[in-house]
Design an enzyme around this catalytic site. Structure first.
Site, PDB file in Angstrom:
ATOM      1  N   HIS A 119      26.623  38.928  26.969  1.00 30.19           N
ATOM      2  CA  HIS A 119      27.745  38.344  27.357  1.00 30.19           C
ATOM      3  C   HIS A 119      27.857  37.120  26.570  1.00 30.19           C
ATOM      4  CE1 HIS A 119      30.814  36.769  30.515  1.00 30.19           C
ATOM      5  NE2 HIS A 119      30.686  35.770  29.636  1.00 30.19           N
ATOM      6  N   HIS A 130      31.583  47.568  36.053  1.00 32.29           N
ATOM      7  CA  HIS A 130      30.808  46.942  37.214  1.00 32.29           C
ATOM      8  C   HIS A 130      31.062  47.569  38.453  1.00 32.29           C
ATOM      9  CE1 HIS A 130      29.723  43.025  35.295  1.00 32.29           C
ATOM     10  NE2 HIS A 130      30.909  43.336  34.594  1.00 32.29           N
ATOM     11  N   ARG A 166      29.499  47.383  41.654  1.00 34.34           N
ATOM     12  CA  ARG A 166      29.134  46.854  42.766  1.00 34.34           C
ATOM     13  C   ARG A 166      28.051  47.523  43.831  1.00 34.34           C
ATOM     14  NH1 ARG A 166      30.973  42.490  39.859  1.00 34.34           N
ATOM     15  NH2 ARG A 166      33.045  42.260  39.901  1.00 34.34           N
ATOM     16  N   HIS A 223      32.557  43.104  25.845  1.00 34.04           N
ATOM     17  CA  HIS A 223      33.846  42.526  25.845  1.00 34.04           C
ATOM     18  C   HIS A 223      34.261  41.406  24.643  1.00 34.04           C
ATOM     19  CE1 HIS A 223      31.550  39.686  28.077  1.00 34.04           C
ATOM     20  NE2 HIS A 223      31.357  40.526  29.187  1.00 34.04           N
ATOM     21  N   ASP A 282      34.807  46.818  31.460  1.00 32.12           N
ATOM     22  CA  ASP A 282      34.636  45.677  32.165  1.00 32.12           C
ATOM     23  C   ASP A 282      35.257  45.469  33.244  1.00 32.12           C
ATOM     24  OD1 ASP A 282      33.269  43.315  32.832  1.00 32.12           O
ATOM     25  OD2 ASP A 282      34.330  41.837  31.595  1.00 32.12           O
ATOM     26  N   LYS A 294      20.775  43.267  29.789  1.00 35.94           N
ATOM     27  CA  LYS A 294      21.974  42.519  29.932  1.00 35.94           C
ATOM     28  C   LYS A 294      21.410  40.998  29.894  1.00 35.94           C
ATOM     29  CE  LYS A 294      26.374  41.445  29.872  1.00 35.94           C
ATOM     30  NZ  LYS A 294      27.452  41.643  30.865  1.00 35.94           N
ATOM     31  N   HIS A 332      37.135  42.596  42.699  1.00 34.24           N
ATOM     32  CA  HIS A 332      36.915  41.760  43.671  1.00 34.24           C
ATOM     33  C   HIS A 332      37.754  42.017  44.887  1.00 34.24           C
ATOM     34  CE1 HIS A 332      33.987  39.170  41.468  1.00 34.24           C
ATOM     35  NE2 HIS A 332      34.788  39.407  40.196  1.00 34.24           N
ATOM     36  N   HIS A 368      30.858  49.637  29.802  1.00 30.59           N
ATOM     37  CA  HIS A 368      30.724  48.521  30.391  1.00 30.59           C
ATOM     38  C   HIS A 368      31.489  48.405  31.586  1.00 30.59           C
ATOM     39  CE1 HIS A 368      30.325  43.754  30.008  1.00 30.59           C
ATOM     40  NE2 HIS A 368      30.735  44.185  31.239  1.00 30.59           N
ATOM     41  N   LEU A 378      36.254  36.880  32.594  1.00 26.43           N
ATOM     42  CA  LEU A 378      35.401  36.121  31.658  1.00 26.43           C
ATOM     43  C   LEU A 378      35.014  37.120  30.700  1.00 26.43           C
ATOM     44  CD1 LEU A 378      33.825  33.193  33.627  1.00 26.43           C
ATOM     45  CD2 LEU A 378      35.610  33.023  31.998  1.00 26.43           C
TER      46      LEU A 378
END
Ligand code: DOR
Ligand code: ZN
Length: 349
Positions: free
Chosen positions: A140, A19, A21, A178, A251, A103, A255, A17, A223
């Site tokens: 999620h 991210h 971007r 998660h 996860d 997902k 940012h 899992h 989250l």
């Protein structure tokens, strides 16, 4: 100094899992994952979201192009389930090897989830097809709505959405992504072999107090949000048990610091730079370092029906400080555990 082993060699782990971007952020964060992990399940919540096979293929090419020279990292792409997802289209994507899974973001549940599913009734045809072809659904697991306390969203999701969905589609492969609660752990453990869960490093290390330690801590906000201590302990027990249904998923979700240090700071913890070292530390603290390989390198591929990686990585027990900040174009990213020592590091081959 610990009395346990100082060196561990394990099959190369995967991150189930992640991210990554896009654009400059992708260039900045990808090397941290590609350095250590063999494969990763790539989340599709870009703007706009990666909703079909062509978009997933194009995104995979952008990731592959951004890889450091010589890296053998393999991105496993996912599609973003919407009310409009076409069963034939994703079946073709799965069959051609471009899409590894779909997902499910309940609409409004988290970062870039506006295009998510508004009502499970609208995706029944797609879920039936996925069940038939063995394509995993990654969830999620949080309900949205003001009637549910933020800290109860996962437990309520299991009761209202996940359990009924599995009653209708008993053969559907599902990953509760998660997982953050004792209820989630119990649900997965008691479920069929077709249900699994990923566990992040940060949910093994912090409870909800971390969000308010001496003031509001935006870099601890993600989250699903971290829960009470009893839930963290249940997660640690599950991850370090070696049970086949639990596997590694960071996860890691970068940012720009300015988006997090804001009056409405966004959700996401960037753990990629220290991830495997943090997991190793947790397993050592729990006296279960011998189960790290199952969790990090074996259980995930088995769930996805893939072979474990052939090569290995070596971790050495030599504490090192996580950088305070990382440059990301005009901005910067504050990693998880910034400035703290991590007990284990990857030994360069
Ligand atoms: O904290 C989170 N950040 N949770 C998610 O589900 C999405 C992620 C992100 O994309 O930033
Ligand atoms: Zn995520």
């Amino acid at each position: 100094m610990s009395g346990g082993p100082q060196i561990i060699t394990l099959r190369r782990p995967d991150d189930w899992h992640l991210h990554l971007r896009d654009g400059a952020m992708l260039d900045t964060v990808l090397p941290y994952s590609a350095d250590c992990f063999g494969r990763a399940i790539i989340m599709p919540n870009l703007v706009p979201p990666v909703t079909d096979t062509a978009m997933a293929l194009a995104y995979r090419e952008r990731i592959t192009r951004a890889l450091p020279e010589g890296a053998s990292f393999q991105p496993l792409m996912t599609g973003y389930l919407t009310d409009q997802t076409d069963a034939d289209e994703i079946e073709r994507g799965y069959g051609s090897g471009v899409l590894a899974a779909m997902k499910l973001y309940p609409a409004g549940a988290t970062t870039h989830s506006d295009a998510g599913v508004t009502d499970m009734g609208r995706v029944g045809g797609v879920l039936a097809r996925m069940e038939k072809i063995g394509m995993p659904l990654l969830v999620h697991g949080e309900v949205v709505g003001d009637d549910v306390d933020v800290f109860d969203r996962e437990a309520v999701f299991i009761e209202r959405v996940l359990a009924p969905t599995l009653q209708s589609f008993a053969g559907l492969k599902v990953v509760l992504e998660h997982v953050t609660t004792a209820e989630g752990v119990a649900f997965v453990r008691d479920g069929a072999a077709t249900i699994g869960a990923t566990i992040t490093a940060h949910h093994l290390m912090i409870n909800r107090n971390a969000l308010f330690a001496g003031g509001i801590r935006p870099h601890m906000y993600c989250l699903p949000v971290a829960k009470r201590e009893r839930h963290r302990l249940a997660l640690r027990q599950a991850a370090t048990s070696g049970e086949a249904c639990f596997f590694l998923g960071t996860d890691s979700a970068p940012h720009p610091a300015s988006d997090k240090e804001s009056a409405c700071g966004c959700a996401g913890i960037f753990s990629a730079p220290a991830a495997i070292g943090l997991y190793a530390q947790v397993f050592e603290e729990e006296g279960a370092i011998e189960h790290l390989e199952a969790f990090a390198s074996l259980n995930g591929p088995r769930f996805y029906g893939l072979p474990a990686n052939e090569d290995t990585i070596t971790l050495e027990r030599r504490p090192w400080p996580v950088p305070e900040r990382l440059a990301a174009g005009p901005d910067e990213i504050i990693p998880f555990a910034a400035g703290e020592d991590v007990a284990w590091r990857v030994v360069e081959e």
